[in-house]
Write a protein that holds these residues in place. Structure first.
Motif, short mmCIF file in Angstrom:
data_model
loop_
_atom_site.label_atom_id
_atom_site.label_comp_id
_atom_site.label_asym_id
_atom_site.label_seq_id
_atom_site.Cartn_x
_atom_site.Cartn_y
_atom_site.Cartn_z
N GLY A 85 17.97 -31.81 40.64
CA GLY A 85 18.93 -32.45 41.28
C GLY A 85 20.08 -32.93 40.62
N ASN A 86 19.84 -32.94 39.20
CA ASN A 86 20.84 -33.51 38.43
C ASN A 86 22.36 -32.81 38.46
OD1 ASN A 86 22.22 -33.28 35.44
ND2 ASN A 86 21.59 -35.06 35.85
N GLN A 87 23.35 -33.23 38.63
CA GLN A 87 24.63 -32.67 39.01
C GLN A 87 25.37 -32.17 37.75
OE1 GLN A 87 25.80 -32.37 42.32
NE2 GLN A 87 23.46 -32.90 42.58
N THR A 88 24.86 -32.65 36.55
CA THR A 88 25.58 -32.09 35.69
C THR A 88 24.84 -30.76 35.36
OG1 THR A 88 26.09 -34.32 34.26
CG2 THR A 88 25.82 -32.37 32.90
N VAL A 89 23.70 -30.51 35.53
CA VAL A 89 23.01 -29.24 35.55
C VAL A 89 23.66 -28.38 36.38
CG1 VAL A 89 20.96 -27.93 35.80
CG2 VAL A 89 20.95 -30.03 34.23
N ALA A 90 23.94 -28.99 37.75
CA ALA A 90 24.43 -28.25 38.72
C ALA A 90 26.10 -27.46 38.25
CB ALA A 90 24.70 -29.13 40.01
N VAL A 91 26.72 -28.46 37.59
CA VAL A 91 28.01 -27.91 37.13
C VAL A 91 27.89 -26.78 36.16
CG1 VAL A 91 29.92 -28.61 35.78
CG2 VAL A 91 29.32 -30.14 37.57
N THR A 95 29.15 -23.09 36.66
CA THR A 95 30.10 -22.61 35.70
C THR A 95 29.49 -21.12 34.87
OG1 THR A 95 30.88 -24.55 35.27
CG2 THR A 95 31.28 -23.14 33.60
N LEU A 96 28.27 -21.22 34.96
CA LEU A 96 27.39 -19.88 34.23
C LEU A 96 27.72 -18.69 35.29
CD1 LEU A 96 25.78 -18.19 32.59
CD2 LEU A 96 23.71 -19.23 33.38
N GLU A 97 27.42 -19.15 36.67
CA GLU A 97 27.86 -18.09 37.62
C GLU A 97 29.29 -17.41 37.51
OE1 GLU A 97 26.45 -20.00 41.31
OE2 GLU A 97 24.47 -19.73 40.57
N GLN A 173 28.39 -19.37 27.80
CA GLN A 173 28.26 -20.56 29.01
C GLN A 173 26.84 -20.51 29.21
OE1 GLN A 173 30.56 -22.53 30.21
NE2 GLN A 173 28.67 -23.50 31.29
N ALA A 174 25.95 -19.41 29.11
CA ALA A 174 24.70 -19.45 29.37
C ALA A 174 23.84 -20.34 28.43
CB ALA A 174 23.80 -18.02 29.10
N ARG A 175 24.39 -20.27 27.07
CA ARG A 175 23.66 -21.15 26.06
C ARG A 175 24.28 -22.62 26.40
NH1 ARG A 175 19.91 -18.02 24.65
NH2 ARG A 175 20.37 -16.21 23.91
N ARG A 176 25.33 -22.94 26.90
CA ARG A 176 25.93 -24.10 27.47
C ARG A 176 24.89 -24.61 28.46
NH1 ARG A 176 30.95 -22.08 25.90
NH2 ARG A 176 31.77 -22.90 24.05
N ALA A 177 24.50 -24.07 29.53
CA ALA A 177 23.59 -24.10 30.49
C ALA A 177 22.47 -24.73 30.10
CB ALA A 177 23.52 -23.07 31.59
N ASP A 178 21.97 -23.85 28.83
CA ASP A 178 20.58 -24.23 28.11
C ASP A 178 20.75 -25.68 27.55
OD1 ASP A 178 19.46 -22.06 29.19
OD2 ASP A 178 19.53 -21.17 26.91
N ALA A 179 21.86 -25.97 26.99
CA ALA A 179 22.11 -27.14 26.31
C ALA A 179 22.23 -28.41 27.52
CB ALA A 179 23.60 -27.14 25.42
N ALA A 180 22.78 -28.06 28.51
CA ALA A 180 22.80 -28.99 29.62
C ALA A 180 21.31 -29.39 30.19
CB ALA A 180 23.53 -28.54 30.63
N TYR A 181 20.55 -28.51 30.14
CA TYR A 181 18.92 -28.70 30.36
C TYR A 181 18.41 -29.38 29.53
CZ TYR A 181 18.78 -25.67 34.58
OH TYR A 181 19.05 -25.26 35.95
N LEU A 182 18.66 -29.05 28.15
CA LEU A 182 17.90 -29.65 26.99
C LEU A 182 18.36 -31.17 26.99
CD1 LEU A 182 16.03 -29.32 24.62
CD2 LEU A 182 18.01 -28.78 23.30
N SER A 183 19.57 -31.32 27.20
CA SER A 183 20.16 -32.82 27.09
C SER A 183 19.63 -33.58 28.24
CB SER A 183 21.79 -32.55 27.12
OG SER A 183 22.29 -33.85 27.10
N LEU A 264 20.44 -39.54 36.54
CA LEU A 264 19.81 -38.32 36.03
C LEU A 264 19.27 -37.64 36.95
CD1 LEU A 264 18.76 -39.84 32.57
CD2 LEU A 264 20.64 -38.15 32.94
N VAL A 265 18.32 -38.06 37.85
CA VAL A 265 17.60 -37.45 38.76
C VAL A 265 18.60 -36.88 39.88
CG1 VAL A 265 15.96 -37.62 40.48
CG2 VAL A 265 15.65 -38.66 38.33
N GLY A 266 19.78 -37.45 40.14
CA GLY A 266 20.61 -36.83 41.03
C GLY A 266 20.63 -37.63 42.26
N ARG A 267 20.08 -39.02 42.23
CA ARG A 267 19.72 -39.76 43.41
C ARG A 267 20.82 -41.00 43.24
NH1 ARG A 267 14.91 -38.27 45.95
NH2 ARG A 267 15.35 -39.77 47.61
N SER A 268 21.07 -41.79 44.35
CA SER A 268 21.57 -43.09 44.35
C SER A 268 20.48 -43.97 44.27
CB SER A 268 22.28 -43.21 45.76
OG SER A 268 22.56 -44.90 45.93
N PRO A 269 20.90 -45.00 43.15
CA PRO A 269 19.72 -46.17 43.23
C PRO A 269 19.07 -46.80 44.34
CG PRO A 269 21.61 -46.32 41.64
CD PRO A 269 21.86 -45.32 42.51
#
Length: 485
Positions: A85-91, A95-97, A173-183, A264-269
């Motif tokens: 659900g994380n939106q940074t990862v979704a971005v 972007t990779l696509e 961009q694929a590596r940046r997506a990996d970096a987003a997941y790792l972060s 981070l989970v992609g949810r509202s508190p």
């Protein structure tokens, strides 16, 4: 029929274009080579202590996602939600696509182009405009259908270098997506550890407040027995109030940590409740495999992204170089035109053309050569950024290893301090109860124990945070099973 002759002609033209395409094989510009990295056997300086928890190894892969080694089912569940659900990862994924489609678009530019056209018009001729004023102006219909084939020979490989650059950008961009997941995984784990540390500090403050209350009860009993003045418990009450005032502050930090984890989970508190993380739920391993520097540069996604950027900029030098040379484009057209639809596809209505066009730069004010020099400079920028990414990664790993090397020493020291402070408080209370010391000594002993307890909690949280940082900076795989690099 005659229309079949036209089709055979079109196929022959297309075959000729394809044959000429095979002749185009020159590719100007430098070919990419992975940057060399100075060999290093470790990360730390000679004076840095070696952490007992880290073990340098050529292959630091784990059996599953790295956070599972922390032994917290609650963290595993939250991580699954965050990865989905994380939106940074979704971005990063979107972007990779996009980068992948741009690569496919660049490859498509190298292929022959076939465009179809069709039209239907009604016209009236003006014979007077052609010098025949006495002729009547006829009105008629005109129908047409046809197609055009074109192909850029790409004699010097500018198009192929564009494809190479697009492919490298997709890889970056694929590596940046990996970096987003790792972060993301690192940040989720750090927030969980932070919440556990805050909860432990709150629990410690509650215990401290209970001890403060116990001191006050001792004074009250002494007052009742006539051995202490009524004002003697004032300092104990003040200490209790001071310690209780810290709890709301830590509660505020804990609430903010919960909110950050929800984001981070992609949810509202308001729509998600964070687990109650506690130190007891974590059981990190005694030994953590750490990649050697030579392996790390092929594993850290930020380093690999920087390398792919350098690859793309190297390819763009070839694009700028190819622009200095001539370009040849072949074309062939087939058209059918008639006054009536019935005769549109007859052989007598067929027209065709074959052509080749050449463009070559002659005078451009030096702009093309300047663009090539700019591309070369940009490649040097990317190379420097790659080297900086490598140095930064090595420094980060060294920092975490140095921190971990001192975490155990600090923990041992804080445990000793707590034990000594506990004994000192017990002795002070016993002495006060027997009339052998003033109550102020009990308060001072209590404060030393309070500081020791809080310091021990902070030390435990810091070590757990450093373990999470170690996994993150060494780019431990986040997938299960680890994917091939």
């Amino acid at each position: 029929m005659r229309w079949s002759n036209s089709l055979r002609l079109a196929r022959a033209v297309s075959a000729g274009v394809s044959a000429l395409a095979l002749a185009a094989c020159a590719t100007v510009g430098p070919n990419f080579k992975s940057p060399a990295v100075a060999p290093a056997g470790g990360y730390a300086m000679a004076a840095d202590p070696a952490p007992g928890i880290a073990a340098l190894t050529p292959d630091a892969r784990l059996a599953g996602p790295w956070w599972q080694s922390l032994g917290s089912p609650q963290l595993n569940a939250v991580m699954t939600e965050a990865l989905a659900g994380n939106q940074t990862v979704a971005v990063a994924v979107a972007t990779l696509e996009k980068a992948g489609e741009q690569e496919r678009a660049a490859r498509g530019e190298l292929a022959p182009k076939l465009d179809a056209n069709a039209g239907a018009e009604r016209e009236r001729l003006d014979f007077a405009a052609f010098g025949f004023p006495n002729l009547p102006n006829p009105t008629f219909n005109l129908f047409s259908v046809g197609g055009v084939v074109s192909y850029d020979l790409d004699l010097f490989g500018g198009g192929r270098r564009r494809v190479e650059a697009a492919a490298a950008m997709a890889q970056a961009q694929a590596r940046r997506a990996d970096a987003a997941y790792l972060s993301l995984t690192g940040n989720v784990a750090l927030q969980a550890v932070r919440m556990a540390g805050l909860r432990a500090r709150i629990d410690a403050l509650h215990q401290i407040a209970a001890d403060d209350q116990r001191n006050i009860e001792i004074v009250r009993r002494a007052e009742a027995a006539g051995g202490e003045a009524p004002s003697a418990g004032a300092s104990g009450s003040a200490q209790l109030a001071e310690d209780q005032a810290l709890v709301p502050l830590l509660g505020r930090e804990l609430a903010m940590a919960r909110h950050a984890l929800a984001a981070l989970v992609g949810r509202s508190p308001a729509d998600w409740t964070a687990p109650d993380f506690a130190f007891a739920a974590f059981s990190p391993p005694d030994r953590i495999p750490v990649s050697l520097p030579s392996t790390l540069v092929r594993a850290r996604p930020d380093i690999l992204a920087a390398e792919a950027d350098f690859h793309a900029d190297t390819a763009r030098i070839g694009v700028a170089t190819a622009d200095l040379y001539p370009d040849i484009r072949l074309s062939a057209g087939l058209s059918q035109g008639a006054l009536t639809p019935a005769s549109l596809f007859s052989y007598d209505s067929t027209g065709w053309n074959l052509g080749a066009g050449l463009t070559a730069p002659i005078l451009n004010g030096g702009s093309l050569r300047a663009q090539r020099r700019a591309a070369e400079a940009q490649a040097r920028v990317s190379l420097a950024r790659y080297r900086l990414a490598v140095l930064t990664a090595f420094s980060q790993v060294a920092d975490v290893l140095a921190a971990l090397a001192r975490d155990d020493e600090r923990l041992a020291a804080e445990e000793r301090a707590e034990a000594v402070a506990t004994g000192s408080l017990r002795d002070s209370r016993n002495a006060y109860a027997l009339g052998g010391s003033a109550f102020l000594q009990v308060i001072e002993a209590q404060r030393r124990l309070d500081r020791a307890r809080l310091a021990l909690v902070e030390a435990r949280g810091q070590k757990l945070s450093d373990i999470v940082e170690l996994y993150a900076v060494t780019a431990t795989d986040w997938r299960d099973p680890p994917r091939a690099r």
